[in-house]
Motif scaffolding. Structure first.
Motif, PDB file in Angstrom:
ATOM      1  N   ALA A  26       3.271  -1.498  -3.426  1.00  0.00           N
ATOM      2  CA  ALA A  26       4.231  -0.603  -4.067  1.00  0.00           C
ATOM      3  C   ALA A  26       4.144  -0.817  -5.577  1.00  0.00           C
ATOM      4  N   SER A  27       4.348   0.238  -6.308  1.00  0.00           N
ATOM      5  CA  SER A  27       4.342   0.142  -7.769  1.00  0.00           C
ATOM      6  C   SER A  27       5.412  -0.836  -8.223  1.00  0.00           C
ATOM      7  N   MET A  28       5.086  -1.594  -9.270  1.00  0.00           N
ATOM      8  CA  MET A  28       6.029  -2.526  -9.890  1.00  0.00           C
ATOM      9  C   MET A  28       6.414  -3.679  -8.966  1.00  0.00           C
ATOM     10  N   CYS A  29       5.640  -3.970  -7.959  1.00  0.00           N
ATOM     11  CA  CYS A  29       5.909  -5.061  -7.021  1.00  0.00           C
ATOM     12  C   CYS A  29       5.099  -6.282  -7.449  1.00  0.00           C
ATOM     13  N   LYS A  30       5.754  -7.285  -7.965  1.00  0.00           N
ATOM     14  CA  LYS A  30       5.052  -8.480  -8.440  1.00  0.00           C
ATOM     15  C   LYS A  30       4.475  -9.286  -7.272  1.00  0.00           C
ATOM     16  N   THR A  31       5.151  -9.319  -6.143  1.00  0.00           N
ATOM     17  CA  THR A  31       4.610  -9.997  -4.970  1.00  0.00           C
ATOM     18  C   THR A  31       3.308  -9.324  -4.528  1.00  0.00           C
ATOM     19  N   CYS A  32       3.255  -8.009  -4.658  1.00  0.00           N
ATOM     20  CA  CYS A  32       2.033  -7.266  -4.329  1.00  0.00           C
ATOM     21  C   CYS A  32       0.891  -7.685  -5.249  1.00  0.00           C
ATOM     22  N   ASP A  33       1.177  -7.848  -6.533  1.00  0.00           N
ATOM     23  CA  ASP A  33       0.149  -8.265  -7.491  1.00  0.00           C
ATOM     24  C   ASP A  33      -0.415  -9.632  -7.132  1.00  0.00           C
ATOM     25  N   ILE A  34       0.451 -10.569  -6.819  1.00  0.00           N
ATOM     26  CA  ILE A  34       0.025 -11.921  -6.454  1.00  0.00           C
ATOM     27  C   ILE A  34      -0.781 -11.888  -5.163  1.00  0.00           C
ATOM     28  N   SER A  35      -0.301 -11.124  -4.188  1.00  0.00           N
ATOM     29  CA  SER A  35      -0.988 -11.019  -2.900  1.00  0.00           C
ATOM     30  C   SER A  35      -2.369 -10.409  -3.068  1.00  0.00           C
ATOM     31  N   ARG A  52      -7.197   0.203  -1.360  1.00  0.00           N
ATOM     32  CA  ARG A  52      -5.873   0.019  -1.983  1.00  0.00           C
ATOM     33  C   ARG A  52      -5.053   1.267  -1.696  1.00  0.00           C
ATOM     34  N   LEU A  53      -3.845   1.065  -1.238  1.00  0.00           N
ATOM     35  CA  LEU A  53      -3.027   2.197  -0.843  1.00  0.00           C
ATOM     36  C   LEU A  53      -1.614   2.024  -1.389  1.00  0.00           C
ATOM     37  N   ASN A  54      -1.252   2.884  -2.337  1.00  0.00           N
ATOM     38  CA  ASN A  54       0.108   2.860  -2.863  1.00  0.00           C
ATOM     39  C   ASN A  54       1.010   3.496  -1.811  1.00  0.00           C
ATOM     40  N   LEU A  55       1.819   2.678  -1.189  1.00  0.00           N
ATOM     41  CA  LEU A  55       2.648   3.144  -0.079  1.00  0.00           C
ATOM     42  C   LEU A  55       3.665   4.194  -0.502  1.00  0.00           C
ATOM     43  N   ASN A  56       3.959   4.274  -1.783  1.00  0.00           N
ATOM     44  CA  ASN A  56       4.892   5.293  -2.261  1.00  0.00           C
ATOM     45  C   ASN A  56       4.372   6.705  -2.017  1.00  0.00           C
ATOM     46  N   TYR A  57       3.049   6.853  -1.859  1.00  0.00           N
ATOM     47  CA  TYR A  57       2.444   8.165  -1.645  1.00  0.00           C
ATOM     48  C   TYR A  57       2.042   8.415  -0.197  1.00  0.00           C
ATOM     49  N   LEU A  61       2.007   7.393   6.717  1.00  0.00           N
ATOM     50  CA  LEU A  61       1.319   6.219   7.260  1.00  0.00           C
ATOM     51  C   LEU A  61       2.287   5.066   7.510  1.00  0.00           C
ATOM     52  N   ILE A  62       3.311   4.972   6.679  1.00  0.00           N
ATOM     53  CA  ILE A  62       4.349   3.954   6.904  1.00  0.00           C
ATOM     54  C   ILE A  62       4.974   4.170   8.275  1.00  0.00           C
ATOM     55  N   GLU A  63       5.282   5.405   8.600  1.00  0.00           N
ATOM     56  CA  GLU A  63       5.875   5.720   9.899  1.00  0.00           C
ATOM     57  C   GLU A  63       4.870   5.531  11.034  1.00  0.00           C
ATOM     58  N   LEU A  64       3.650   6.009  10.842  1.00  0.00           N
ATOM     59  CA  LEU A  64       2.634   5.935  11.884  1.00  0.00           C
ATOM     60  C   LEU A  64       2.319   4.495  12.287  1.00  0.00           C
ATOM     61  N   PHE A  65       2.153   3.612  11.298  1.00  0.00           N
ATOM     62  CA  PHE A  65       1.789   2.227  11.579  1.00  0.00           C
ATOM     63  C   PHE A  65       2.982   1.273  11.523  1.00  0.00           C
ATOM     64  N   LYS A  66       4.173   1.850  11.353  1.00  0.00           N
ATOM     65  CA  LYS A  66       5.413   1.065  11.320  1.00  0.00           C
ATOM     66  C   LYS A  66       5.333  -0.080  10.298  1.00  0.00           C
ATOM     67  N   ILE A  67       4.875   0.274   9.108  1.00  0.00           N
ATOM     68  CA  ILE A  67       4.752  -0.707   8.031  1.00  0.00           C
ATOM     69  C   ILE A  67       6.156  -1.117   7.599  1.00  0.00           C
ATOM     70  N   ARG A  68       6.404  -2.417   7.618  1.00  0.00           N
ATOM     71  CA  ARG A  68       7.751  -2.939   7.386  1.00  0.00           C
ATOM     72  C   ARG A  68       8.062  -3.256   5.934  1.00  0.00           C
ATOM     73  N   SER A  69       7.038  -3.591   5.153  1.00  0.00           N
ATOM     74  CA  SER A  69       7.300  -3.951   3.763  1.00  0.00           C
ATOM     75  C   SER A  69       5.996  -3.950   2.976  1.00  0.00           C
ATOM     76  N   ALA A  70       6.134  -4.126   1.692  1.00  0.00           N
ATOM     77  CA  ALA A  70       4.979  -4.269   0.809  1.00  0.00           C
ATOM     78  C   ALA A  70       5.075  -5.655   0.173  1.00  0.00           C
ATOM     79  N   PRO A  71       3.955  -6.315   0.062  1.00  0.00           N
ATOM     80  CA  PRO A  71       2.608  -5.900   0.397  1.00  0.00           C
ATOM     81  C   PRO A  71       2.363  -5.932   1.905  1.00  0.00           C
ATOM     82  N   ALA A  72       1.382  -5.151   2.309  1.00  0.00           N
ATOM     83  CA  ALA A  72       0.976  -5.115   3.713  1.00  0.00           C
ATOM     84  C   ALA A  72      -0.546  -5.102   3.784  1.00  0.00           C
ATOM     85  N   LEU A  73      -1.079  -5.917   4.654  1.00  0.00           N
ATOM     86  CA  LEU A  73      -2.517  -5.936   4.889  1.00  0.00           C
ATOM     87  C   LEU A  73      -2.739  -5.491   6.321  1.00  0.00           C
ATOM     88  N   LEU A  74      -3.418  -4.357   6.481  1.00  0.00           N
ATOM     89  CA  LEU A  74      -3.688  -3.804   7.807  1.00  0.00           C
ATOM     90  C   LEU A  74      -5.192  -3.921   8.072  1.00  0.00           C
TER      91      LEU A  74
END
Length: 104
Positions: A26-35, A52-57, A61-74
């Protein structure tokens, strides 16, 4: 600026490629940057690529794969979701995950 990949292209890649890796952030996610820094170390050592997939867009896919949070590695193998990671923990931890993922 890199073009945003379309959902249809992602779904095609999942089916067409033996192994397909998506890093959701997700944009502006510092945990995402570290990950992603940890992920880059592992993928560069192993010579593999990821999408790389900005989940905001990609709310569909969030619904399809039931992504719970960012960062996410699928991790997809032969068109199916092999594993999803939300807590990247460390480079050695990710290496263990990829050891399992890259085995035929």
């Amino acid at each position: 600026m890199k073009q945003v990949i379309q959902t249809e292209d992602i779904l095609k890649n999942i089916q067409a490629k033996e192994r397909y890796i998506i890093f959701g952030y997700a944009s502006m996610c510092k945990t995402c940057d570290i990950s992603e820094t940890m992920l880059q170390v592992v993928t560069e050592m192993r010579g593999i690529d990821y999408e790389r997939l900005n989940l905001n867009y990609h709310k569909d896919l969030i619904e399809l794969f039931k992504i719970r949070s960012a960062p996410a590695l699928l991790l997809f193998k032969n068109g199916k979701l092999f594993r999803e990671i939300y807590a990247f923990q460390s480079v050695p931890y990710l290496n263990e995950i990829f050891d399992q993922f890259l085995v035929d």
